[in-house]
Design an enzyme around this catalytic site. Sequence first.
Site, PDB file in Angstrom:
ATOM      1  N   GLU A  36      67.612  36.149   7.478  1.00  0.00           N
ATOM      2  CA  GLU A  36      66.549  35.680   5.766  1.00  0.00           C
ATOM      3  C   GLU A  36      66.457  34.528   5.772  1.00  0.00           C
ATOM      4  O   GLU A  36      68.437  34.219   4.802  1.00  0.00           O
ATOM      5  CB  GLU A  36      66.877  37.138   5.097  1.00  0.00           C
ATOM      6  CG  GLU A  36      65.638  37.481   4.022  1.00  0.00           C
ATOM      7  CD  GLU A  36      65.920  37.782   2.635  1.00  0.00           C
ATOM      8  OE1 GLU A  36      67.445  38.829   2.971  1.00  0.00           O
ATOM      9  OE2 GLU A  36      64.973  37.720   1.760  1.00  0.00           O
ATOM     10  N   ARG A 261      80.470  44.859  10.488  1.00  0.00           N
ATOM     11  CA  ARG A 261      80.656  43.053  10.036  1.00  0.00           C
ATOM     12  C   ARG A 261      82.023  42.685   9.980  1.00  0.00           C
ATOM     13  O   ARG A 261      82.644  43.559   9.776  1.00  0.00           O
ATOM     14  CB  ARG A 261      80.375  42.585   8.356  1.00  0.00           C
ATOM     15  CG  ARG A 261      80.105  44.143   7.096  1.00  0.00           C
ATOM     16  CD  ARG A 261      79.922  43.223   6.232  1.00  0.00           C
ATOM     17  NE  ARG A 261      78.236  43.356   6.051  1.00  0.00           N
ATOM     18  CZ  ARG A 261      77.316  42.018   5.726  1.00  0.00           C
ATOM     19  NH1 ARG A 261      77.745  41.476   5.104  1.00  0.00           N
ATOM     20  NH2 ARG A 261      75.493  42.737   6.205  1.00  0.00           N
ATOM     21  N   LYS A 271      75.283  37.017   0.415  1.00  0.00           N
ATOM     22  CA  LYS A 271      74.851  35.294   0.017  1.00  0.00           C
ATOM     23  C   LYS A 271      74.673  35.074  -1.357  1.00  0.00           C
ATOM     24  O   LYS A 271      74.820  33.958  -1.826  1.00  0.00           O
ATOM     25  CB  LYS A 271      73.249  34.984   0.905  1.00  0.00           C
ATOM     26  CG  LYS A 271      73.853  34.740   2.160  1.00  0.00           C
ATOM     27  CD  LYS A 271      72.685  34.880   3.004  1.00  0.00           C
ATOM     28  CE  LYS A 271      71.964  35.923   3.912  1.00  0.00           C
ATOM     29  NZ  LYS A 271      70.741  35.816   4.320  1.00  0.00           N
TER      30      LYS A 271
HETATM   31  P1  ATP Z   1      73.532  38.960   2.265  1.00  0.00           P
HETATM   32  O1  ATP Z   1      74.427  38.208   2.120  1.00  0.00           O
HETATM   33  O2  ATP Z   1      72.420  38.644   1.461  1.00  0.00           O
HETATM   34  O3  ATP Z   1      73.951  40.980   2.609  1.00  0.00           O
HETATM   35  P2  ATP Z   1      72.340  39.470   5.032  1.00  0.00           P
HETATM   36  O4  ATP Z   1      74.348  39.416   5.710  1.00  0.00           O
HETATM   37  O5  ATP Z   1      71.951  40.935   5.001  1.00  0.00           O
HETATM   38  O6  ATP Z   1      72.849  38.574   3.992  1.00  0.00           O
HETATM   39  P3  ATP Z   1      71.648  38.297   7.176  1.00  0.00           P
HETATM   40  O7  ATP Z   1      70.318  36.961   6.615  1.00  0.00           O
HETATM   41  O8  ATP Z   1      69.748  39.474   6.561  1.00  0.00           O
HETATM   42  O9  ATP Z   1      72.324  38.176   6.017  1.00  0.00           O
HETATM   43  O10 ATP Z   1      71.992  38.251   7.743  1.00  0.00           O
HETATM   44  C1  ATP Z   1      70.764  37.860   9.549  1.00  0.00           C
HETATM   45  C2  ATP Z   1      71.609  38.210  10.820  1.00  0.00           C
HETATM   46  O11 ATP Z   1      73.447  38.424  10.254  1.00  0.00           O
HETATM   47  C3  ATP Z   1      71.878  40.264  10.028  1.00  0.00           C
HETATM   48  O12 ATP Z   1      71.882  40.711  11.727  1.00  0.00           O
HETATM   49  C4  ATP Z   1      73.210  40.412   9.941  1.00  0.00           C
HETATM   50  O13 ATP Z   1      73.576  41.988  10.683  1.00  0.00           O
HETATM   51  C5  ATP Z   1      74.167  39.490  10.582  1.00  0.00           C
HETATM   52  N1  ATP Z   1      75.400  39.383   9.312  1.00  0.00           N
HETATM   53  C6  ATP Z   1      74.954  39.071   8.218  1.00  0.00           C
HETATM   54  N2  ATP Z   1      76.667  39.298   7.904  1.00  0.00           N
HETATM   55  C7  ATP Z   1      77.760  39.798   7.978  1.00  0.00           C
HETATM   56  C8  ATP Z   1      78.721  39.654   8.867  1.00  0.00           C
HETATM   57  N3  ATP Z   1      79.785  39.512   7.656  1.00  0.00           N
HETATM   58  N4  ATP Z   1      79.130  40.054  10.094  1.00  0.00           N
HETATM   59  C9  ATP Z   1      78.665  40.052  11.404  1.00  0.00           C
HETATM   60  N5  ATP Z   1      77.221  40.252  11.160  1.00  0.00           N
HETATM   61  C10 ATP Z   1      76.748  39.650  10.187  1.00  0.00           C
HETATM   62 MG    MG Z   2      69.986  40.847   5.356  1.00  0.00          MG
END
Ligand code: ATP
Ligand code: MG
Length: 555
Positions: A36, A261, A271
Amino acid sequence: MSTAETPSSSNFIRTIITDDLESGKRDRVITRFPPEPNGYLHIGHAKSICLNFGLADEYKGRCNLRFDDTNPTKEEDEYVEAIKEDVAWLGFDWGEHLYFASDYFAQLYLWAVQLIKAGKAYVESQTAEQVRENRGTLTHPGVDSPYRDRSVEENLELFEQMKNGDFPDGTHILRAKIDMSSPNMNLRDPALYRILHAHHHRTGDTWCIYPMYDFAHGQEDSIEGVTHSICTLEFEDHRPLYEWFLNELEIFAPQQIEFARLNLSYTVMSKRKLLQLVNEKHVNGWDDPRMPTVSGMRRRGYPAAAIRTFCERIGVGRAASWIDLSVLEDCVREQLNESAFRRQAVLNPLKVTITNVPADRVEELVAPNHPQQPELGNRTLPFSNELYIERDDFMEDPPKKFFRLGPGREVRLRNAYIIKCDEVLKDDNGEVIELRCSADLDTLGKNPADGHKVKGIIHWVSARHAQKVAVRVYDRLFNRENPDKAENYLQALNPESLQETEALVEPSLLQAKPGETFQFERVGYFTADSKDSQAGKPVFNRTVTLRDTWAKMKA
Ligand code: ATP
Ligand code: MG
């Protein structure tokens, strides 16, 4: 870029994909990375990028870069550009497959209409508060909305009016008609569309209704022919809904697979929190070298290859795990040890006068750029009668195991001669201000003639030739392993995470190009800052120490 540099260990996702190809369920592999655009990428995203692009590479398929831009209020083009730069820098190529959820808004709208016509969606006109109350809890079923049985015609008309901008924000939503008593809360008539009179970074003011993430994501995957839609575990409970939409709409059904994650110690990865650190100026921007962002790590001097190695090394599983920051730092050290040119720099100088070298003599010594890789060439190192060494490399009353300099002791100067400390000069406060030493000028590249051994080697710079440069010594951004355990994570910020200082460096370092990394021998790895360095005037970021000093402190 290929994954050849890091032999792939197996993981459960590879097993699923291999089985799908063997059974004929799939005839190719298409994955996607779906950020996003509401912030910069962090190391957790890097894990997802390496996994998705890595699998696509491995199975000769492809990985799409898709911006999940369904929330117009938080999304910006600046983030889109930064994310593209980071993915490319990490070494991955989406080719022509760059997509935006917003490209599918028209199709998503048609699918919503299709669900209404099939009696599977309705316009909800209760307040948000009422909707929340009637949703029930984990232990109590929800209550059907009084609007649940609106006629298809009425729903179509209202939805069209929603789209036309006839209603203010928050007055209606479109909901799926599934099951208000499902034990899975995500199936209790989830929202599909909400009214938002907001300007979208790509579609402008075309839309005033926007699809919810759950209604958008699976259909986006379907449109793109994604075979394996890999996401983090918090979406596991959304999978039945993901499948419900694809099934009701009778469209191609990708398979959602969840993994744990990445959590990294001594930092935060949400974020929202990273944005707060930036906005409240606890750090100097998203690419501050202390940030866990890809851009911060790049600026700090972490090589992309080290991040890829890290992502491979930590593996992919389903159990929530915390990885210690030192694992990442070790990957950085391993990589830089191979690639970084060696240089000499003194951070905390102590003057040394070589008494048997004439004051007007300058010798151009030849020193290798990398002691294990002669093919990387040499540089010249000026040597004269006045040097600086590191203050720590001298002790007035050294213990037996101290192999550096002390009164009457000998040490080798790196790439130069063996010297002996004959005299220690102090100021009025008793502080050592200068050492007077004699050099054995017959020891360049060889042991002393009488064959005695000198164990210690220290680095140095010629006082007359040394150049002063700015150095930023970085430490962990937080001083708690899990900052979220603090009452407020901001209280766990490490006040000493940045120390600005100076170093005296050998002249060749003035030519350092922005982004270039060196090993300052015996001190650490340092990278010329990509923003603040000027031609002939580099500013160095400490990328990583030579050893894991934190592990030692804890021991
Ligand atoms: P927020 O911090 O707002 O929760 P988000 O992690 O949902 O943000 P996105 O931009 O939606 O952020 O993430 C893009 C992709 O990265 C998604 O498929 C998500 O699953 C993956 N991702 C985000 N954070 C992690 C993490 N800590 N470890 C592994 N994959 C991640
Ligand atoms: Mg997300």
